[in-house]
Design a protein around this motif. Structure first.
Motif, short mmCIF file in Angstrom:
data_model
loop_
_atom_site.label_atom_id
_atom_site.label_comp_id
_atom_site.label_asym_id
_atom_site.label_seq_id
_atom_site.Cartn_x
_atom_site.Cartn_y
_atom_site.Cartn_z
N LEU A 76 0.87 -1.18 0.04
CA LEU A 76 -0.02 0.11 0.10
C LEU A 76 0.94 1.25 -0.11
CD1 LEU A 76 -2.94 -0.75 2.30
CD2 LEU A 76 -3.11 -0.12 0.03
N ASN A 77 1.93 1.18 0.88
CA ASN A 77 2.69 2.29 0.81
C ASN A 77 3.59 2.64 -0.59
OD1 ASN A 77 5.95 3.09 0.86
ND2 ASN A 77 4.80 4.10 2.73
N TRP A 78 3.77 1.49 -1.21
CA TRP A 78 4.31 2.03 -2.63
C TRP A 78 3.28 2.23 -3.59
CZ3 TRP A 78 7.66 -3.28 -2.87
CH2 TRP A 78 8.62 -3.12 -1.99
N ALA A 79 1.99 1.79 -3.44
CA ALA A 79 1.00 2.25 -4.46
C ALA A 79 0.58 3.77 -4.01
CB ALA A 79 -0.23 1.21 -4.08
N ASP A 127 -3.65 -7.35 -4.07
CA ASP A 127 -4.87 -6.65 -4.25
C ASP A 127 -5.19 -5.12 -3.82
OD1 ASP A 127 -5.89 -9.03 -5.47
OD2 ASP A 127 -7.30 -9.31 -4.11
N ALA A 128 -4.47 -5.15 -2.62
CA ALA A 128 -4.60 -3.72 -1.93
C ALA A 128 -4.28 -2.39 -2.86
CB ALA A 128 -3.94 -3.72 -0.58
N MET A 133 -6.33 0.20 -4.65
CA MET A 133 -6.06 1.60 -4.24
C MET A 133 -6.04 2.43 -5.45
SD MET A 133 -5.98 4.12 -2.16
CE MET A 133 -5.65 3.22 -0.53
N ARG A 134 -5.32 2.17 -6.47
CA ARG A 134 -5.38 2.71 -7.88
C ARG A 134 -6.80 2.82 -8.54
NH1 ARG A 134 -0.49 -1.60 -9.45
NH2 ARG A 134 1.25 -0.65 -8.26
N GLU A 135 -7.60 1.63 -8.30
CA GLU A 135 -8.90 2.02 -8.68
C GLU A 135 -9.67 3.09 -7.92
OE1 GLU A 135 -12.38 0.97 -10.91
OE2 GLU A 135 -10.56 1.37 -11.34
N CYS A 136 -9.25 3.02 -6.70
CA CYS A 136 -9.85 4.03 -5.81
C CYS A 136 -9.69 5.21 -6.29
CB CYS A 136 -9.79 3.77 -4.52
SG CYS A 136 -10.37 2.00 -3.79
N VAL A 137 -8.44 5.56 -6.25
CA VAL A 137 -8.07 6.97 -6.83
C VAL A 137 -8.64 7.35 -8.22
CG1 VAL A 137 -6.11 8.17 -7.70
CG2 VAL A 137 -6.09 7.19 -5.60
N ARG A 138 -8.59 6.31 -9.20
CA ARG A 138 -9.22 6.58 -10.47
C ARG A 138 -10.96 6.97 -10.30
NH1 ARG A 138 -12.64 5.06 -13.95
NH2 ARG A 138 -13.45 3.32 -12.80
N ARG A 175 -1.48 -1.82 -13.37
CA ARG A 175 -2.41 -2.60 -13.09
C ARG A 175 -3.43 -2.39 -11.95
NH1 ARG A 175 0.03 -8.23 -11.48
NH2 ARG A 175 -2.09 -8.75 -11.67
N ARG A 176 -4.69 -2.58 -12.21
CA ARG A 176 -5.65 -2.26 -11.09
C ARG A 176 -6.71 -3.22 -10.86
NH1 ARG A 176 -9.74 0.41 -13.70
NH2 ARG A 176 -9.18 1.10 -15.74
#
Length: 727
Positions: free
Chosen positions: A400-403, A545-546, A550-555, A595-596
């Motif tokens: 998550l930190n890296w994402a 998955d996290a 997270m990428r999809e959440c931001v999108r 990837r998301r």
């Protein structure tokens, strides 16, 4: 007789006889032309109030809380710029009328009467509520009566300074703007108001720019409860970091002068100020309020004798700006216009179908600049020595930190805020090093107040940012849940999609922390979030998955302007092993930044005839139980919901194809938990035999019994065996 008609008759008689309430002489910088404009706005607001009451009496209006007695806010509007965002008290019709005068081409009478009539042509809410608000006037709609708009006003003001330091696309307010928010003297006592004002002071004493003007409209009473004499002045005049101003709200010259001084202080110093206005309340709290039931007649008759329109007329006549007949003509013209326009407004179409009512719950998508992912050169510099670790399997907290790091490189409008997210890196290390990588402007350590954290996020979201606030523990959300329910999630609904506050709210939550914190730090109930229309709820179970979720959440926030909540299972943040110590079975590799996991896509592991539908910690435990079941020749498929709201019904039903029986594993409570919706889905859409195991309706204890009320590896396997063997 309606008190509105009594006040109207008294106003007309006073002008005819020349008898006015006593008051100061007209003094100050308000020009003759502007003074007349303020009076016109006051007369319009007054007659809009009167017309709304008559519309309700005729069955053509539905909500009559009015602005009468608070018409001095027109002078405040005149002292501000129309580009200064205004979060208004519900008694500020005169403010909106005056601001309409400042913006050519607007039609305040028509617009507000359409709102009173709940017409679909209402330009702000589309007929969903009687609210003040206008996109063109920089007035987001408010429905709050308890000052719950103050935290986001603090956030919006903070965003102005942030845009001056961090240029982003999509900012709404100019860099020299200020934010004004108004509220009543009774609402000033609410914890939400107290928290927001405290947050503004806390920010100000640290010399962080916060161009915010609080306006307290003090009419001396909250519905039926009087405000103690001197309470507002004594409470707010000595706050550190907050400049106090006071004006007679019945005197448009004094109000304009002091409001102008306060605005200049806020604009030039970039510090918050508190403007205290003395006003009166006319007609009672709202149309249905019978004030004579709890007030002596002489009390409200004294307010009526202090009618602000009488004070304005007297001041304009003394200043030689208007004659008595001209003042009365302005008032009569406003009444005639309201009567004429209302007759047309009540004929306009209204909402009837549920689909149309709900059309604005989900905001419209917006155009965003395309992105090719995080810049590789910047990425190498930001990750530094940690780059070598990117290829090694890691637990959820690290991924998550890296994402978040990659997302912040890719999108400069992202800002993270919360208690301890910066220097400490979060309680569980999820935001470690982000403040070093991206700076304190984008990774903001806040004070300990969940309402202020969420208000900061909502305000930033209204000025072009994509905020990612953090609530340390799910149990702490309950201190501030109305900021999501009553503010963030309703903004698009009540503005017909014109105003939005996209965000990704991160919450560390759920149970299974070994012997830590009890119910204050373990909370296995998502009911408070699940029933809020339009909110997306994500809950990952594995690190890969996290990151992709997270990428999809931001999108979703960035492109679709959604309010998104990610529940991050605390017990899985640092989980490494699945079956045996040091097996590394719950570690995963960091997915490439492109990837998301799309909203609604469930995860499926295995293809056995016994389907286990679960999420979060439930997936971890079910994976352990599946190994035990395999020894009994029971093959499973584990369906990880990932997305809890909206419930991914199609994904679940598709994943169930070929299954013979279904077990729902819900780590949240049996009452109000996810399993209720899943059981309903299975009953309505399938003929599959099914069962569920959920947590007890209990709080979580500290100590060795920390997991005793929730599903376990053993209990999941036991219920699965029973279901599988049943006929």
């Amino acid at each position: 007789m309606d008190r509105a008609d009594i006040v109207d008759g008294a106003f007309r008689q006073s002008l005819q006889t020349g008898t006015f309430p006593a008051g100061a002489s007209p003094q100050g910088p308000l020009s003759d032309e502007d003074a007349v404009a303020v009076f016109r706005a006051q007369c319009l607001s007054r007659n809009l109030d009167r017309r709304s009451r008559k519309m309700q009496a005729d069955g053509q209006g539905y909500y009559t809380i009015g602005s009468s007695g608070h018409e001095g806010m027109a002078a405040v509007a005149q002292a501000l710029r129309p580009t200064d965002m205004a979060f208004l008290h519900y008694r500020d019709g005169a403010f909106q009328a005056m601001r309409s005068h400042q913006v050519p081409g607007t039609t305040p009478t028509w617009d507000m009467l359409l709102s009173f009539a709940t017409s679909t042509e209402d330009p702000i809410s589309g007929g969903r509520h009687k609210v003040l608000g206008s996109r063109r006037l920089s007035i987001p709609p408010q429905t709050s009566t308890i000052a719950s708009h103050l935290p986001k006003a603090v956030g919006a003001a903070y965003s102005i300074g942030l845009t001056r330091r961090r240029k982003i696309d999509g900012q709404v307010m100019p860099s020299d703007a200020l934010v004004m928010c108004s509220f009543g003297d009774a609402s000033a006592n609410h914890s939400t108001a107290q928290g927001a004002i405290n947050a503004a002071c806390w920010t100000s004493v640290q010399s962080v720019p916060l161009p915010l003007l609080f306006v307290c409209e003090d009419n001396g009473i909250g519905i039926s409860t009087p405000t103690p004499k001197g309470w507002i002045g004594n409470s707010f005049s000595q706050r550190p970091g907050l400049k106090y101003f006071c004006a007679d709200g019945l005197d448009i010259y004094d109000t304009f002068r002091v409001a102008q001084e306060a605005a200049e202080y806020v604009r030039s110093r970039r510090k918050p100020a508190f403007l205290h206005l003395r006003l009166v309340r006319l007609y009672g709290h709202a149309g249905s309020d019978l004030q004579q039931a709890y007030l002596k007649k002489e009390v409200f008759e004294a307010w009526e004798a202090d009618d602000p329109l009488l004070h304005s007329a007297r001041l304009l006549i003394e200043a030689g700006v208007l004659s008595t007949s001209e003042a009365l003509a302005i008032y009569q013209e406003a009444e005639d216009r309201c009567t004429r326009v209302a007759a047309e407004a009540v004929t306009r179409p209204r909402l009837h179908e549920a689909e149309k009512v709900m059309a604005s719950i989900i905001p419209p998508p917006r155009e965003t600049a395309p992105s090719n992912g995080p810049d590789q050169q910047e990425r190498a510099a930001v990750f530094g020595s940690e780059t070598k670790q990117l290829s090694a399997p890691q637990p959820m907290a690290k991924l998550l930190n890296w994402a978040l790091t990659d997302l912040m490189i890719e999108h400069p409008e992202i800002a993270i805020m919360g208690e301890d997210v910066g220097r400490k890196g979060g309680v569980y290390g999820v935001t470690q090093k982000l403040i070093d990588r991206h700076g304190p402007d984008r990774v903001i350590d806040t004070l300990l107040d969940e309402q202020s954290i969420l208000g900061l996020a909502i305000g930033l979201g209204q000025n072009g940012f994509i905020p990612i606030p953090e609530i340390q523990f799910l149990a702490y959300l309950h201190n501030a849940e109305d900021q999501i329910r009553g503010e963030a999630a309703t903004l698009s609904f009540f503005s017909n999609g014109q105003f939005t506050n996209p965000m990704v709210l991160r919450i560390a939550g759920l149970g299974y922390q070994k012997g830590f914190g009890g119910h204050f730090h373990n909370d296995n109930s998502l009911a408070v979030l699940r029933d809020i229309p339009g909110v997306v709820i994500a809950c990952p179970s594995r690190g890969d998955d996290a990151a992709m979720m997270m990428r999809e959440c931001v999108r979703l926030a960035r492109e679709e302007q959604r309010v998104v909540v990610m529940i991050e299972p605390i017990a899985l943040y640092h989980a490494r092993d699945l079956m045996t110590p040091k097996d590394g079975g719950w570690l995963s590799h960091y997915p490439s930044p492109d990837r998301r996991i799309p909203l609604g896509q469930v995860g499926v592991e295995g293809d056995g005839p016994l389907a286990i539908v679960t999420y979060g910690n439930g997936r971890f435990l079910s994976s352990q139980a599946a190994s035990d079941l395999r020894q009994d020749d029971i093959e499973t498929r584990i369906i990880d919901l990932r997305w809890l709201a909206p419930l991914p019904k199609d994904g679940v039903l598709t994943a169930l194809c070929g299954a013979q029986k279904v077990l729902i594993v819900d780590e949240c409570r049996e009452t109000g938990g996810q399993s209720e919706a899943l059981m309903t889905l299975l009953y309505e859409e399938t003929n599959l035999p099914h069962a569920r195991i959920a947590a007890e309706d209990s709080f979580i204890p500290t100590g060795p019994a920390y997991a005793s009320t929730m599903p376990s590896r053993a209990s999941i396997a036991a219920v699965a065996r029973k279901l599988w063997k049943s006929q």
